[in-house]
Design a protein around this motif. Sequence first.
Motif, mmCIF file in Angstrom:
data_model
loop_
_atom_site.group_PDB
_atom_site.id
_atom_site.type_symbol
_atom_site.label_atom_id
_atom_site.label_comp_id
_atom_site.label_asym_id
_atom_site.label_seq_id
_atom_site.Cartn_x
_atom_site.Cartn_y
_atom_site.Cartn_z
ATOM 1 N N GLU A 1 0.832 -1.218 0.000
ATOM 2 C CA GLU A 1 0.000 0.000 0.000
ATOM 3 C C GLU A 1 0.856 1.254 0.000
ATOM 4 N N GLN A 2 1.952 1.226 0.754
ATOM 5 C CA GLN A 2 2.843 2.392 0.786
ATOM 6 C C GLN A 2 3.610 2.539 -0.527
ATOM 7 N N LEU A 3 4.069 1.431 -1.064
ATOM 8 C CA LEU A 3 4.886 1.483 -2.278
ATOM 9 C C LEU A 3 4.103 2.014 -3.472
ATOM 10 N N VAL A 4 2.837 1.605 -3.615
ATOM 11 C CA VAL A 4 2.072 2.001 -4.808
ATOM 12 C C VAL A 4 1.733 3.486 -4.814
ATOM 13 N N GLN A 5 1.905 4.162 -3.701
ATOM 14 C CA GLN A 5 1.611 5.596 -3.672
ATOM 15 C C GLN A 5 2.545 6.385 -4.584
ATOM 16 N N HIS A 6 3.763 5.887 -4.747
ATOM 17 C CA HIS A 6 4.754 6.645 -5.536
ATOM 18 C C HIS A 6 5.478 5.807 -6.586
ATOM 19 N N HIS A 7 5.232 4.494 -6.609
ATOM 20 C CA HIS A 7 6.011 3.627 -7.487
ATOM 21 C C HIS A 7 5.139 2.626 -8.222
ATOM 22 N N GLU A 8 5.694 2.061 -9.279
ATOM 23 C CA GLU A 8 5.046 0.949 -9.969
ATOM 24 C C GLU A 8 5.412 -0.339 -9.227
ATOM 25 N N ARG B 1 3.520 -2.547 20.224
ATOM 26 C CA ARG B 1 3.473 -1.137 19.803
ATOM 27 C C ARG B 1 4.875 -0.543 19.704
ATOM 28 N N LYS B 2 5.722 -0.915 20.649
ATOM 29 C CA LYS B 2 7.068 -0.338 20.718
ATOM 30 C C LYS B 2 7.994 -0.886 19.639
ATOM 31 N N LYS B 3 7.866 -2.173 19.347
ATOM 32 C CA LYS B 3 8.874 -2.830 18.516
ATOM 33 C C LYS B 3 8.361 -3.379 17.188
ATOM 34 N N PHE B 4 7.101 -3.817 17.133
ATOM 35 C CA PHE B 4 6.646 -4.593 15.982
ATOM 36 C C PHE B 4 5.548 -3.923 15.157
ATOM 37 N N ASP B 5 5.221 -2.681 15.453
ATOM 38 C CA ASP B 5 4.227 -1.952 14.659
ATOM 39 C C ASP B 5 4.645 -1.992 13.187
ATOM 40 N N VAL B 6 3.735 -2.428 12.308
ATOM 41 C CA VAL B 6 4.065 -2.582 10.893
ATOM 42 C C VAL B 6 4.527 -1.275 10.269
ATOM 43 N N ASN B 7 4.046 -0.149 10.762
ATOM 44 C CA ASN B 7 4.464 1.146 10.212
ATOM 45 C C ASN B 7 5.933 1.426 10.512
ATOM 46 N N LEU B 8 6.401 1.013 11.700
ATOM 47 C CA LEU B 8 7.815 1.168 12.036
ATOM 48 C C LEU B 8 8.677 0.253 11.173
ATOM 49 N N VAL B 9 8.226 -0.993 11.006
ATOM 50 C CA VAL B 9 8.984 -1.953 10.200
ATOM 51 C C VAL B 9 9.051 -1.502 8.743
ATOM 52 N N ASN B 10 7.934 -1.041 8.207
ATOM 53 C CA ASN B 10 7.916 -0.623 6.806
ATOM 54 C C ASN B 10 8.763 0.619 6.562
ATOM 55 N N ALA B 11 8.844 1.497 7.542
ATOM 56 C CA ALA B 11 9.730 2.664 7.410
ATOM 57 C C ALA B 11 11.170 2.211 7.238
ATOM 58 N N GLU B 12 11.556 1.167 7.982
ATOM 59 C CA GLU B 12 12.901 0.601 7.839
ATOM 60 C C GLU B 12 13.071 -0.042 6.473
ATOM 61 N N MET B 13 12.043 -0.741 6.010
ATOM 62 C CA MET B 13 12.112 -1.398 4.703
ATOM 63 C C MET B 13 12.321 -0.374 3.585
ATOM 64 N N LEU B 14 11.628 0.747 3.661
ATOM 65 C CA LEU B 14 11.779 1.779 2.634
ATOM 66 C C LEU B 14 13.187 2.358 2.637
ATOM 67 N N LYS B 15 13.779 2.503 3.824
ATOM 68 C CA LYS B 15 15.162 2.980 3.907
ATOM 69 C C LYS B 15 16.115 1.989 3.249
ATOM 70 N N ILE B 16 15.912 0.707 3.536
ATOM 71 C CA ILE B 16 16.788 -0.330 2.977
ATOM 72 C C ILE B 16 16.707 -0.345 1.451
ATOM 73 N N MET B 17 15.490 -0.172 0.941
ATOM 74 C CA MET B 17 15.297 -0.161 -0.517
ATOM 75 C C MET B 17 15.640 1.187 -1.134
ATOM 76 N N GLN B 18 16.007 2.144 -0.281
ATOM 77 C CA GLN B 18 16.347 3.504 -0.715
ATOM 78 C C GLN B 18 15.179 4.150 -1.468
ATOM 79 N N LEU B 19 13.992 3.995 -0.872
ATOM 80 C CA LEU B 19 12.772 4.531 -1.469
ATOM 81 C C LEU B 19 12.127 5.593 -0.600
ATOM 82 N N ASN B 20 12.763 5.942 0.540
ATOM 83 C CA ASN B 20 12.171 6.935 1.442
ATOM 84 C C ASN B 20 12.561 8.356 1.044
#
Length: 380
Positions: free
Chosen positions: A27-34, A361-380
């Motif tokens: 859902e986050q990726l499709v906002q700006h990417h194919e 909430r502190k460690k496993f919130d999907v929004n926190l994890v996905n923010a890290e994923m976007l950094k790793i993919m250099q898409l943030n």
Amino acid sequence: MNKTGQRILIVCDSSRSLMDFRGKLIEQLVQHHEVYVFTPRITQQSVREKLALLKVGVYENELDGSNVSVFSDIRYIIQLYKLIKKLRPDVFFPYTFKPVIYGTVLAKLCRVKKITPMLTGLGYNFTPNAKKGLLSNITRKLLKFSLMNNRRLRIIFQNKDDYQTLLQHKILTAKHKVAVVNGSGVDLEHYEYAPPDIKNVSFLMISRLINAKGIYEYYEAARNIRLQHPNIQFKLIGAYGSNVDTISNELYSKIKSGKTITYLGEVDDVRPHIKDASVVVLPSYYGEGIPRCLLESMAMGRAIITSDSVGCRETIESALAANGFLVPVKNVTELVSKMKFYLSNSNAISSNGVNGLAFARKKFDVNLVNAEMLKIMQLN
């Protein structure tokens, strides 16, 4: 299809995981990417409809991630190679073993700019029982070849133990670029907190029916406890099918009989079942990433009992804010002991569940994890 941003190809070995495990990320990726996915045939209409709604490009295949078939795998490799050549993705994101092993090699050959394979646990191939097996040896050699260091490669792990294991096996070196994220994350809005029933204590296990998930241990613990507490309910959710580590026909027959455990098979939505349970149990020694069922249970405020093993131990907070228990691998006696603790201390079910939600909430919130994923993919 959104034509701005970068082109991302996601490759998996199960269509169910696309929305269950990666839905929020997509859902986050499709906002700006194919975004495109290469997936085994989609059998759930809801998954197909959601991907269509998000305007995700879908390509299907006949891969069976759990079984060994040389001809099937060769066909899969050819299909994936042609797809990478056709789409020319900027980011290649495979997860689970076969997509990672085959896909990473192909992405290197096709000179994809950013290759970010995710190992969602090392599975059966790195358990003690598998170390001398031919299939496991082949898998480890293929993984080493696939993950040979490359400046365009960054490997994603879901726990630090898996990274250390691959270093010890010399599959990786210190020169590899790696990142560790907190599992797949959990959607705290989708898995809402619900107070547990502490008057009628019951236990639930959610897992495929394979030995290394601890199915036998759960069954034996249930049988032991029901000798003294015949009214306590034990439920089991999960698929039974062909796998190198599938439980025996004898154990499956005992489970299906319903005399000790209520077996519910595979379900589309685990939330009602977690809500009905007091405590969720996973005595796994499989080689998990971070078990999703435990994160979902924590998000819904359930105390958990799991093994002191790779991936599982990540889900238990320190004793200062206990959300459950770790038990030694394959130790039915300790598993029974912790279950009996909750039978005798029902208030701890509620307090441990609240602590688990806070930990999620502190460690496993999907929004926190996905923010890290976007950094790793250099898409943030």
